[in-house]
Write a protein that holds these residues in place. Structure first.
Motif, PDB file in Angstrom:
ATOM      1  N   GLU A 102      -2.082  52.460 106.162  1.00 47.98           N
ATOM      2  CA  GLU A 102      -2.760  52.887 107.386  1.00 47.98           C
ATOM      3  C   GLU A 102      -3.946  53.788 107.059  1.00 47.98           C
ATOM      4  N   VAL A 103      -3.800  54.575 105.998  1.00 51.53           N
ATOM      5  CA  VAL A 103      -4.855  55.484 105.548  1.00 51.53           C
ATOM      6  C   VAL A 103      -5.016  55.305 104.040  1.00 51.53           C
ATOM      7  N   ASP A 104      -6.244  55.185 103.557  1.00 49.83           N
ATOM      8  CA  ASP A 104      -6.447  55.023 102.118  1.00 49.83           C
ATOM      9  C   ASP A 104      -7.201  56.186 101.469  1.00 49.83           C
ATOM     10  N   ASP A 105      -7.591  57.164 102.279  1.00 47.50           N
ATOM     11  CA  ASP A 105      -8.252  58.352 101.730  1.00 47.50           C
ATOM     12  C   ASP A 105      -8.201  59.442 102.796  1.00 47.50           C
TER      13      ASP A 105
ATOM     14  N   MET B 193      -9.345  55.192 107.552  1.00 45.27           N
ATOM     15  CA  MET B 193      -8.414  54.134 107.911  1.00 45.27           C
ATOM     16  C   MET B 193      -8.405  53.018 106.875  1.00 45.27           C
ATOM     17  N   GLY B 194      -7.210  52.535 106.534  1.00 46.61           N
ATOM     18  CA  GLY B 194      -7.064  51.537 105.495  1.00 46.61           C
ATOM     19  C   GLY B 194      -7.227  50.113 105.996  1.00 46.61           C
TER      20      GLY B 194
ATOM     21  N   ILE C  79      -0.553  60.747 105.508  1.00 44.22           N
ATOM     22  CA  ILE C  79      -1.119  61.461 104.354  1.00 44.22           C
ATOM     23  C   ILE C  79      -0.143  61.467 103.177  1.00 44.22           C
ATOM     24  N   GLY C  80       1.149  61.430 103.474  1.00 40.13           N
ATOM     25  CA  GLY C  80       2.143  61.370 102.399  1.00 40.13           C
ATOM     26  C   GLY C  80       2.736  62.703 102.037  1.00 40.13           C
TER      27      GLY C  80
END
Length: 208
Positions: free
Chosen positions: A121-124, A23-24, A60-61
């Motif tokens: 929202e997500v960084d990894d 989580m970002g 996730i993109g």
């Protein structure tokens, strides 16, 4: 409030693995348990499985490597906050992502400053072994008092759904590594829901 998320799994070089997202934002930056399945709110008129696939793509993109027909519904689970999460699982052995390109949310930082910044929202996101995943899943998804039983923890929360699924994956992998020998067949506790039992059978079948 109902959310839906996607738990991807595969067999890695050292055993079963699951795909988790970090989580970002600054709140989660240095927290050890800051990982979760990609998930988000079910919109009005939207089916939960559609939500799980949509949220995966947004966080996730890239599109989810599976479709609605590939999903196993692990059921709906309640978090300590009262939020409910519907968890879907699917095998995705060939999936990988080099760079996460998540959608963003606006946060006031510092709080009360009137200054808003966009944070992902997500960084990894990455594949991790089931043992490591047990230590990474966000603690807020595993509500339990010290007196609560492990079965209650695992069956009563979204994180619990993930943890129980991890246990099932581990047992089925161990069974398949022994060529499906009956003596090492996975022992699924009676506390498991019928959905998780079907999940175990679905991932054990290819091993047979």
């Amino acid at each position: 409030v109902v959310s839906a998320g996607l738990l991807l799994h595969r067999t890695g070089p050292s055993g079963p693995e699951v795909f988790l997202a970090h989580m970002g934002g600054p709140f989660w930056r240095n927290r050890p348990r800051a990982w979760s399945i990609p998930k988000g709110l079910v919109e009005a008129g939207e089916q939960p499985d559609v939500t799980a696939l949509r949220e995966f793509a947004e966080e996730i993109g890239v599109p989810a490597p599976v479709g609605a027909a590939d999903l196993t519904d692990l059921g709906e689970f309640r978090q300590a906050s009262g939020k409910r999460v519907r968890v879907f699982a699917a095998a995705a052995s060939g999936f990988s992502v080099d760079t996460v390109r998540s959608n963003t949310v606006r946060l006031e930082l510092p709080r009360g400053s009137g200054r808003f910044v966009a944070v992902p929202e997500v960084d990894d996101a990455r594949w991790v072994g089931v043992d490591q995943a047990r230590e990474l899943v966000v603690a807020g998804q595993v509500p339990a008092s010290e007196s609560g039983s492990r079965a209650d923890v695992e069956e009563g929360s979204a994180g619990g759904a993930v943890l129980r699924a991890l246990s099932v994956l581990h047992q089925v992998h161990h069974w398949s590594s022994h060529s499906g020998d009956a003596a090492s067949a996975p022992s699924i506790p009676a506390t498991c829901s019928s959905r998780l039992r079907r999940f175990a059978r679905s991932i054990a079948s290819p091993a047979r």
